[in-house]
Design a protein around this motif. Structure first.
Motif, PDB file in Angstrom:
ATOM      1  N   GLY A  88       0.810  -1.568  -0.059  1.00 27.15           N
ATOM      2  CA  GLY A  88      -0.313   0.026  -0.148  1.00 27.15           C
ATOM      3  C   GLY A  88       0.745   1.071   0.177  1.00 27.15           C
ATOM      4  O   GLY A  88       0.404   2.601   0.199  1.00 27.15           O
ATOM      5  N   GLY A  89       2.210   1.588  -0.349  1.00 20.46           N
ATOM      6  CA  GLY A  89       2.815   2.519  -0.399  1.00 20.46           C
ATOM      7  C   GLY A  89       3.966   2.816   0.711  1.00 20.46           C
ATOM      8  O   GLY A  89       4.560   3.449   1.013  1.00 20.46           O
ATOM      9  N   ARG A  90       3.192   1.792   2.403  1.00 25.15           N
ATOM     10  CA  ARG A  90       3.737   2.561   3.333  1.00 25.15           C
ATOM     11  C   ARG A  90       5.129   2.108   3.829  1.00 25.15           C
ATOM     12  O   ARG A  90       5.584   0.824   2.875  1.00 25.15           O
ATOM     13  CB  ARG A  90       2.747   2.093   4.445  1.00 25.15           C
ATOM     14  CG  ARG A  90       1.774   2.833   4.336  1.00 25.15           C
ATOM     15  CD  ARG A  90       0.328   2.332   4.161  1.00 25.15           C
ATOM     16  NE  ARG A  90      -0.180   2.718   4.101  1.00 25.15           N
ATOM     17  CZ  ARG A  90      -2.016   2.186   3.802  1.00 25.15           C
ATOM     18  NH1 ARG A  90      -1.535   1.706   2.667  1.00 25.15           N
ATOM     19  NH2 ARG A  90      -2.700   2.977   3.936  1.00 25.15           N
TER      20      ARG A  90
ATOM     21  N   GLN B 262      -0.699   5.717  -9.556  1.00 27.61           N
ATOM     22  CA  GLN B 262      -0.429   5.916  -8.596  1.00 27.61           C
ATOM     23  C   GLN B 262      -0.042   7.728  -7.920  1.00 27.61           C
ATOM     24  O   GLN B 262       0.535   8.338  -8.550  1.00 27.61           O
ATOM     25  CB  GLN B 262       0.219   4.832  -8.248  1.00 27.61           C
ATOM     26  CG  GLN B 262       0.427   3.461  -8.783  1.00 27.61           C
ATOM     27  CD  GLN B 262       1.110   2.317  -7.898  1.00 27.61           C
ATOM     28  OE1 GLN B 262       2.375   2.387  -7.453  1.00 27.61           O
ATOM     29  NE2 GLN B 262       1.894   1.240  -8.388  1.00 27.61           N
TER      30      GLN B 262
ATOM     31  N   HIS C  66       2.802   6.074  -4.175  1.00 24.59           N
ATOM     32  CA  HIS C  66       2.966   4.636  -4.528  1.00 24.59           C
ATOM     33  C   HIS C  66       1.652   4.021  -4.153  1.00 24.59           C
ATOM     34  O   HIS C  66       2.164   2.667  -3.692  1.00 24.59           O
ATOM     35  CB  HIS C  66       4.309   3.820  -3.388  1.00 24.59           C
ATOM     36  CG  HIS C  66       5.873   4.690  -3.905  1.00 24.59           C
ATOM     37  ND1 HIS C  66       6.626   4.809  -5.229  1.00 24.59           N
ATOM     38  CD2 HIS C  66       6.329   5.347  -2.803  1.00 24.59           C
ATOM     39  CE1 HIS C  66       7.289   5.454  -4.797  1.00 24.59           C
ATOM     40  NE2 HIS C  66       7.262   5.792  -2.897  1.00 24.59           N
ATOM     41  N   GLN C  67       1.121   3.897  -3.802  1.00 23.17           N
ATOM     42  CA  GLN C  67      -0.799   4.305  -3.494  1.00 23.17           C
ATOM     43  C   GLN C  67      -1.664   3.883  -5.164  1.00 23.17           C
ATOM     44  O   GLN C  67      -1.412   4.604  -5.663  1.00 23.17           O
ATOM     45  CB  GLN C  67      -1.434   4.354  -2.740  1.00 23.17           C
ATOM     46  CG  GLN C  67      -0.532   4.391  -1.309  1.00 23.17           C
ATOM     47  CD  GLN C  67      -1.375   4.309   0.204  1.00 23.17           C
ATOM     48  OE1 GLN C  67      -2.193   5.484   0.345  1.00 23.17           O
ATOM     49  NE2 GLN C  67      -1.880   3.342   1.005  1.00 23.17           N
ATOM     50  N   LYS C  68      -1.810   3.029  -5.270  1.00 19.68           N
ATOM     51  CA  LYS C  68      -3.268   2.639  -7.012  1.00 19.68           C
ATOM     52  C   LYS C  68      -4.384   3.896  -6.769  1.00 19.68           C
ATOM     53  O   LYS C  68      -4.412   3.378  -5.126  1.00 19.68           O
ATOM     54  CB  LYS C  68      -3.227   1.006  -6.841  1.00 19.68           C
ATOM     55  CG  LYS C  68      -2.457   0.342  -6.642  1.00 19.68           C
ATOM     56  CD  LYS C  68      -2.551  -1.563  -7.105  1.00 19.68           C
ATOM     57  CE  LYS C  68      -1.350  -1.828  -6.928  1.00 19.68           C
ATOM     58  NZ  LYS C  68      -1.724  -3.829  -6.195  1.00 19.68           N
TER      59      LYS C  68
ATOM     60  N   TYR D 238     -10.633   8.747  -2.489  1.00 22.30           N
ATOM     61  CA  TYR D 238      -9.454   9.406  -1.341  1.00 22.30           C
ATOM     62  C   TYR D 238     -10.474  10.598  -1.016  1.00 22.30           C
ATOM     63  O   TYR D 238     -11.432  10.849  -1.654  1.00 22.30           O
ATOM     64  CB  TYR D 238      -8.307   8.633  -1.719  1.00 22.30           C
ATOM     65  CG  TYR D 238      -8.107   7.888  -1.943  1.00 22.30           C
ATOM     66  CD1 TYR D 238      -7.869   6.856  -0.954  1.00 22.30           C
ATOM     67  CD2 TYR D 238      -8.184   7.075  -2.613  1.00 22.30           C
ATOM     68  CE1 TYR D 238      -7.424   5.432  -1.187  1.00 22.30           C
ATOM     69  CE2 TYR D 238      -7.417   5.747  -3.037  1.00 22.30           C
ATOM     70  CZ  TYR D 238      -6.736   5.225  -1.883  1.00 22.30           C
ATOM     71  OH  TYR D 238      -6.532   4.168  -1.712  1.00 22.30           O
TER      72      TYR D 238
ATOM     73  N   ASP E 278      -7.548   3.717   6.555  1.00 24.24           N
ATOM     74  CA  ASP E 278      -7.541   4.207   5.478  1.00 24.24           C
ATOM     75  C   ASP E 278      -8.041   5.385   4.684  1.00 24.24           C
ATOM     76  O   ASP E 278      -9.588   5.245   5.130  1.00 24.24           O
ATOM     77  CB  ASP E 278      -7.002   2.720   4.361  1.00 24.24           C
ATOM     78  CG  ASP E 278      -6.493   4.013   3.247  1.00 24.24           C
ATOM     79  OD1 ASP E 278      -5.456   3.274   2.358  1.00 24.24           O
ATOM     80  OD2 ASP E 278      -7.592   3.501   2.329  1.00 24.24           O
TER      81      ASP E 278
END
Length: 647
Positions: A155-157, A222, A225-227, A330, A382
Motif C-alpha cells: 500500500g505504499g507504506r 499511483q 506509491h498507492q494505486k 479517497y 485508510d
C-alpha cells in the motif's frame, strides 16, 4: 461446508464478502471498532461484535479479540479481507488451530511471500525475473535512482525514492519507522528504481489441480506509491509479453503450491519490453472488481470454494469479454500534497449506478463503497471512500462511462480526489494508454485546469443563500430579498475556495436578482440557473447543517466546495501570527525542535501520523520557535496550533 463466516476487516471489503455470502446462503459476522459502529458493513451483517477502541492495534489487528468474536458468534470460518491481518501467517495458524476454516492460503505460503527479500530469492530460483537487492555498502551512484521498500506489507507504506546517495541513510530510517507503524515490522530493503515503469499484476487462483490465471491488471497510476486507477486488460501490452507475464505468475504460484486467490505483481519496463517480479500478495486485492467484470467470475466465491476443499466449478468462470476501469475515491486533497481528510460525509451520490457489489453480471457502472451519506470518515484508517468501476466492450467506452458517472457524482463533506480522477480519465495520455507510475509527475494533471474561475459557482451559492434567508423568514414575507429604500451599493457575499477569495456583488428586488455578467433565470435555496453569454447552466447548491459555513455546488463543470466568510470574525477563533497549524487530525509521532530554537526554512518541526501515513510539518520560513504546544503521542485536531514561529 462454511455456515457462518466472520470477516476480520471493515468497510468496503467486509460488504463485498458479505454480498457473496448472502448469495450463497452463508451467515455473516462483522467485527467493528467504536468509530465504525455506524458504518453500513456493521448493519448488513447477521451478527456484529464490538472491538473496544479505535486504533488498528487495539481492534482489527488484535488477533485474540477477533478469534474470541468468532467463538462468541459460532462462526466456523474467517475471511481476512485485505490489509490488517490478511497476510499474517501467525493469525492464519491461530484460526486453523482454533478449528476454524481459514479463507486464504496456507500459512507457509504467506510466510514464503510475506518477506519481499526472501520471496525474490524464491522467485529467482523458480526462473522468474527479479531486481537485485542493494545495501548502504553496495549502492553506488550508478544505481541511482533507488527505491527503499518495506519487506512486509504494501500500500505504499514504507516506500521512498532516493535520488542522491547522501539521502539514503535518512530515507531508510524514515521508511523503517513508517513500516514498523503500519505493519509491525520495520525491515526494509533497497533496489534500483525503474523510471517511467508500469505496475502490471496478474490474478491467480491456486487449487488442488493447478493454478488458474485470470488475466492481468494495469495499476500504474499511483500517488505515494498507492494505486489510484486500475484496469484490465492492460493497455499497449505486446501479446508475447502478456503471455510471458501470465506464465511467470503461474510459475510463481506453483513454486509454493499456492492455494486460493492471490496476485503476482510485476514492474514492467515498457521501453525495454521487460518485466521484474515485485511481490506476491497472498490475499484478495482492492482492485479485484475489474477482473470479475471482464472474466465473469466471483473471486470471493472461488476463495470460499478452495477453502472448503471443493474443486473449482468450470461454470463459475464466465466468458472473458470487454474492458473494465476502476478508480479509487479517497478523502484527500491532491493539491495539498495528497493530505488525508476526515469528517462527516453529508452526501454520497453516484448517478447511473447499475449495481453495488454486483458479482455475476456486467453492469455499466458498479460501486463498491464502505461509506454512505451520514457516515463519518475517521482518522484511524485508510482514506478510501469507494471504488467506482465501469465495464464496456472496449476501453474507450468504459472510460467514457466512468468519466460521466464520476463527473456527475455528488460527494459532500471532506475534500476528495474526485475532480483529479476525472482530469486523469479525460487526459490525452490516459486515453492513449500512456500510463506509468510517474504519471502525475510527468503530466501535471494534479493541478486544476486554468480558466476554472468558480465565479459561476460562487454566484449560485450567494443567490441560493439569499433564497434560504428569504424562505426562512418568520415575518415580513412580502418584502423583497435585500430590499433597501435607497440603493447605494450592492450586497456582497464572500467565499473562500482553495486559498482564493471570491466576492459576489448582487442586487435583489421585486424583479429578482441582478448580478454583473450573469442573468439569474431562476433561483431557489437548492437550485440556481444562470445564463452567461447566452449559455444556461444549472447549479445544485447544498449547505450541510444550519450552522455550517461550507457550501457545496454541483454543476456539469463538476463540484466546488466553498467556505462562506463571516462578516465579523470571532476574536477567539484567531491565532497568533506565525502559528503552525495541524493540516489534518492525527497523532504526533515526534517533535524535532524545542522552544527558543532557531530553525531554517523547510526544517522539520514535527511528524504527524494520520490514516496510516506519516506527514512532516516543516518551518515555512527561517526563524525562532517561540512556542511548541504538543508532545509525542498527543492527538491533535485539524487546525490546532502545533507551534509558533517568529521570523
Amino acid at each position: 461446508m462454511i455456515t457462518r463466516l466472520l470477516v476480520a476487516n471493515r468497510g468496503e471489503i467486509a460488504r463485498r464478502v458479505f454480498a457473496t455470502c448472502r448469495r450463497l446462503g452463508i451467515e455473516t459476522v462483522a467485527v467493528h471498532s467504536d468509530v465504525d459502529a455506524g458504518l453500513p458493513f456493521v448493519r448488513e451483517a447477521d451478527a456484529a461484535v464490538r472491538l473496544p477502541g479505535n486504533s488498528p492495534a487495539e481492534t482489527y489487528l488484535d488477533a485474540a479479540l477477533v478469534l474470541e468474536a468468532a467463538r462468541r458468534t459460532g462462526a466456523d470460518a474467517i475471511h481476512p479481507g485485505y490489509g490488517f491481518l490478511s497476510e499474517n501467517a501467525a493469525f492464519a495458524r491461530a484460526v486453523i488451530d482454533a478449528g476454524l476454516i481459514w479463507v486464504g492460503p496456507e500459512p507457509e505460503s504467506i510466510e514464503q511471500m510475506g518477506s519481499k527479500v526472501e520471496s525474490k530469492k524464491l522467485m529467482d530460483a523458480a526462473g522468474v525475473p527479479v531486481l537485485g537487492n542493494l545495501t548502504l555498502e553496495t549502492a553506488t551512484d550508478d544505481h541511482l535512482p533507488l527505491l527503499v521498500k518495506a519487506s512486509a506489507g504494501g500500500g505504499g507504506r514504507g516506500m521512498r525514492i532516493v535520488r542522491a546517495l547522501a539521502d539514503l541513510p535518512g530515507e531508510i530510517e524514515k521508511a523503517s519507522a513508517e513500516a514498523e507503524s503500519a505493519f509491525g515490522d520495520g525491515t526494509v530493503f533497497v533496489e534500483p528504481y525503474v523510471e517511467h515503469g508500469r505496475h502490471v499484476e496478474v490474478q491467480v487462483v491456486g487449487h488442488a489441480h493447478g493454478v488458474l490465471v485470470l488475466g492481468e491488471r494495469d495499476c500504474s497510476i499511483q500517488r505515494r506509491h498507492q494505486k489510484v486507477i486500475e484496469e484490465t486488460p492492460a493497455p499497449n501490452l505486446p501479446a508475447a509479453t502478456r503471455a510471458a507475464l501470465h506464465e511467470a505468475a503461474r510459475a510463481a504460484a506453483a513454486a509454493i503450491d499456492y492455494r486460493g486467490a492471490g496476485t503476482v505483481e510485476f514492474l514492467y519496463d515498457a521501453a525495454a519490453d521487460r518485466f521484474f517480479f515485485l511481490e506476491m500478495n497472498t490475499r484478495l486485492q482492492v482492485e479485484h472488481p475489474v477482473t470479475e467484470l471482464v472474466h465473469g467470475v466471483d473471486l470471493v466465491e472461488l476463495q470460499l470454494t478452495v477453502a472448503e476443499g471443493r474443486p473449482l466449478d468450470p461454470h463459475a468462470i464466465g466468458v472473458t469479454y470487454g474492458h473494465a476501469v476502476e478508480v479509487r475515491v479517497y478523502a484527500e486533497d491532491p493539491a495539498a500534497d495528497w493530505q488525508p481528510q476526515s469528517g462527516l460525509l453529508t452526501l454520497v451520490d453516484v448517478p447511473g449506478v447499475s449495481a453495488e457489489f454486483d458479482l455475476l453480471n456486467r453492469p455499466g457502472i458498479r460501486v463498491d463503497a464502505g461509506f454512505e451519506s451520514g457516515s463519518e470518515v475517521s482518522t484511524h484508517y485508510d482514506a478510501m471512500l469507494a471504488k467506482v468501476i465501469a465495464w464496456a466492450p472496449t476501453r474507450e467506452e468504459a472510460t467514457r462511462r466512468l468519466t460521466a458517472a464520476l463527473g456527475r457524482a455528488r460527494l459532500h463533506g471532506p475534500a476528495t480526489n474526485r475532480d483529479l480522477l476525472v482530469r486523469v480519465l479525460r487526459s490525452p495520455q490516459f486515453l492513449a494508454g500512456d500510463v506509468s507510475t510517474d504519471f502525475f509527475d510527468r503530466t501535471g494533471t494534479v493541478d486544476p485546469p486554468e480558466g476554472f474561475d468558480r465565479v459561476g459557482e460562487a454566484t449560485a451559492a450567494a443567490i441560493a443563500s439569499a433564497e434560504r434567508t428569504r424562505t426562512g423568514r418568520t415575518v415580513q414575507h412580502g418584502i423583497p430579498v435585500a430590499w433597501r429604500n435607497v440603493v447605494s451599493q450592492p450586497q456582497r457575499t464572500t467565499f473562500e475556495s482553495d486559498g482564493r477569495e471570491l466576492e459576489v456583488a448582487w442586487f435583489g428586488g421585486r424583479d429578482g436578482y441582478t448580478v454583473d455578467g450573469f442573468t439569474v433565470v431562476s433561483a431557489s435555496s437548492t437550485t440556481v440557473v444562470l445564463e452567461e453569454g447566452g449559455v444556461r447552466t444549472s447549479y445544485e447548491v447544498s449547505v450541510p447543517g444550519h450552522d455550517s459555513h461550507d457550501v457545496h455546488v454541483d454543476s456539469p463543470r463538476g463540484h466546488v466546495r466553498l467556505t462562506r466568510t463571516p462578516r465579523f470574525v470571532d476574536p477567539a477563533e484567531q491565532v497568533a501570527s506565525g502559528s503552525l497549524l495541524a493540516p489534518m487530525p492525527g497523532t504526533v509521532v515526534s517533535v524535532a525542535v524545542e522552544a527558543g530554537q532557531q530553525v531554517e526554512a523547510g526544517q522539520p518541526v514535527l511528524v504527524l501520523e494520520a490514516m496510516k501515513m506519516q506527514h512532516t510539518v516543516s518551518a515555512p520560513t527561517a526563524g525562532v520557535v517561540t512556542e511548541i504546544d504538543v508532545k509525542p503521542g498527543a492527538q491533535v485536531a485539524a487546525g490546532e496550533v502545533l507551534a509558533v514561529l517568529e521570523e
